[in-house]
Enzyme design. Structure first.
Site, PDB file in Angstrom:
ATOM      1  N   CYS A 131       0.834  -1.206   0.000  1.00 32.58           N
ATOM      2  CA  CYS A 131       0.000   0.000   0.000  1.00 32.58           C
ATOM      3  C   CYS A 131       0.873   1.262   0.000  1.00 32.58           C
ATOM      4  O   CYS A 131       2.012   1.247  -0.484  1.00 32.58           O
ATOM      5  CB  CYS A 131      -0.986  -0.015   1.167  1.00 32.58           C
ATOM      6  SG  CYS A 131      -2.408   1.093   0.907  1.00 32.58           S
ATOM      7  N   ASP A 200      -3.495   1.291  10.040  1.00 32.78           N
ATOM      8  CA  ASP A 200      -4.688   2.123  10.193  1.00 32.78           C
ATOM      9  C   ASP A 200      -5.176   2.120  11.633  1.00 32.78           C
ATOM     10  O   ASP A 200      -5.736   3.097  12.114  1.00 32.78           O
ATOM     11  CB  ASP A 200      -5.790   1.654   9.245  1.00 32.78           C
ATOM     12  CG  ASP A 200      -5.357   1.852   7.806  1.00 32.78           C
ATOM     13  OD1 ASP A 200      -4.599   1.009   7.293  1.00 32.78           O
ATOM     14  OD2 ASP A 200      -5.732   2.876   7.215  1.00 32.78           O
TER      15      ASP A 200
HETATM   16  P1  RI2 Z   1      -0.330   6.513   6.747  1.00 33.56           P
HETATM   17  C1  RI2 Z   1      -3.888   3.260   4.223  1.00 33.56           C
HETATM   18  O1  RI2 Z   1      -5.247   2.974   4.074  1.00 33.56           O
HETATM   19  C2  RI2 Z   1      -3.031   2.017   4.214  1.00 33.56           C
HETATM   20  O2  RI2 Z   1      -3.631   0.894   4.824  1.00 33.56           O
HETATM   21  C3  RI2 Z   1      -1.818   2.527   4.940  1.00 33.56           C
HETATM   22  O3  RI2 Z   1      -0.946   1.507   5.402  1.00 33.56           O
HETATM   23  C4  RI2 Z   1      -2.480   3.283   6.081  1.00 33.56           C
HETATM   24  O4  RI2 Z   1      -3.601   3.930   5.468  1.00 33.56           O
HETATM   25  C5  RI2 Z   1      -1.613   4.221   6.855  1.00 33.56           C
HETATM   26  O5  RI2 Z   1      -1.228   5.344   6.090  1.00 33.56           O
HETATM   27  P2  RI2 Z   1      -6.151   3.535   2.810  1.00 33.56           P
HETATM   28  O6  RI2 Z   1      -6.658   4.914   3.268  1.00 33.56           O
HETATM   29  O7  RI2 Z   1      -1.104   7.124   7.864  1.00 33.56           O
HETATM   30  O8  RI2 Z   1      -5.333   3.590   1.575  1.00 33.56           O
HETATM   31  O9  RI2 Z   1       0.938   5.876   7.261  1.00 33.56           O
HETATM   32  O10 RI2 Z   1      -7.310   2.563   2.722  1.00 33.56           O
HETATM   33  O11 RI2 Z   1      -0.078   7.479   5.607  1.00 33.56           O
END
Ligand code: RI2
Length: 320
Positions: A131, A200
């Protein structure tokens, strides 16, 4: 009494979070806090009660967008708990100041955890990512600033392909990147020195709730002997799990998985699209926060220190 007025700016941010125009646990928190600030500034409330009701309604609207990243309610709680004063002007000023402080702390936390995480990376290491996580990338940025050469194997991350964002960012920093489809991860783990992911939510037992696919990656990495490092500022710690609640896993629309033409070709099947999964603590080597790095089983100590043991409702709940 009429429903409290929510500004268009709050509605727009809520829609953007729900549609993942704004995404990533830290970015969601930042945008939600800023939206409460905008609500405070645009409010035409005549009385402190009216103003408070508007702020609570705006927080509820933002809160209902996505259920899994606890950074969202943690951010809203932070800002609403900073609301104080006896007049509309005082309440407004306190919110605006709290939002500024929240953002400062968010940036500082990400920077601090990046330095702590960078210390785990050695010169010449290859990381595998899943991700797109700004907390995880902060560790890479600090390692690069320390003069280390880092390479990356970047998982595409179906269905929304956030791996492309990670790949672009790493290339901007001149990191050699190999982009792979998710199914190739196990094969390429042979070339990786670390799995580096974000989170998350982190539960009290040290379980890591992160993008769907993280748990399978962690199990495979453990089998191959590749350490799994989770970069997550304390804003990702889930206080509700201390009182026995579990983290809700968001189920997203099937159209993220199948385009309309594909839907027709596939026919009458059920499609499920969970956005996150749960990695048990035994598959995680370290959770890196701005307060230091922890084996997952000991994260509860930090959670108790930060949140205490009790939760008595939320500041955006409607009151009589
Ligand atoms: P930061 C994202 O979720 C991913 O799961 C990623 O690891 C997490 O948020 C943390 O992101 P999505 O919003 O806070 O893409 O480290 O579903 O940037």
């Amino acid at each position: 009494m009429n429903d409290p007025a929510i500004t268009p700016a709050v509605t727009a941010v809520a829609d953007d979070i729900a549609e993942m125009e704004i995404r990533g646990a830290a970015a969601i928190a930042d945008a939600a806090a800023a939206a409460i600030g905008e609500q405070a500034q645009a409010s035409e409330a005549d009385t402190p009660e009216e103003f408070r009701a508007e702020i609570r309604a705006a927080a509820r609207r933002l809160h209902e967008t996505r259920p899994t990243a606890v950074s969202l309610p943690n951010a809203l709680r932070y800002v609403l708990q900073g609301m104080e004063g006896n007049t509309v002007a005082e309440l407004r000023d306190s919110i605006v100041a709290t939002v500024v402080e929240f953002r400062r702390e968010l940036d500082q936390a990400q920077d601090n955890l990046g330095q702590i995480g960078a210390n785990r990376l050695r010169d010449g290491d290859t990381i595998m990512t899943h991700c797109h996580s700004t907390d995880a990338l902060s560790c890479v940025r600090h390692a690069l600033n320390d003069g280390k050469d880092i390479s990356a194997i970047v998982k595409e991350t179906r269905p929304r392909k956030q791996g492309h964002i990670t790949a672009r960012q790493l290339r901007d920093w001149d990191v050699p990147v190999t982009l792979i489809v998710d199914n190739a991860a196990r094969r390429y783990l042979n070339d990786a020195d670390h799995v580096l992911v974000g989170a998350d939510s982190i539960a009290a037992d040290g379980s890591v709730i992160n993008k769907i696919g993280t748990s399978g990656l962690a199990v495979n990495a453990r089998e191959r002997g590749v350490p799994i490092m989770v970069a997550a500022q304390t804003l990702k710690l889930h206080p509700g799990t201390m009182t026995g609640h579990t983290v809700e896993i968001e189920m997203r629309d099937e159209r993220e998985v199948l385009a309309d033409a594909e839907r027709e070709a596939v026919g009458d099947v059920r499609v499920e699209n969970p956005a996150f999964d749960v990695t048990p603590p035994r598959y995680v080597d370290a959770i890196v926060t701005e307060r230091g790095q922890f084996p997952p089983e000991s994260i509860v100590t930090l959670m108790r220190e930060l949140f205490g043991d009790q939760q008595n409702g939320e500041p955006w709940d409607e009151r009589s």
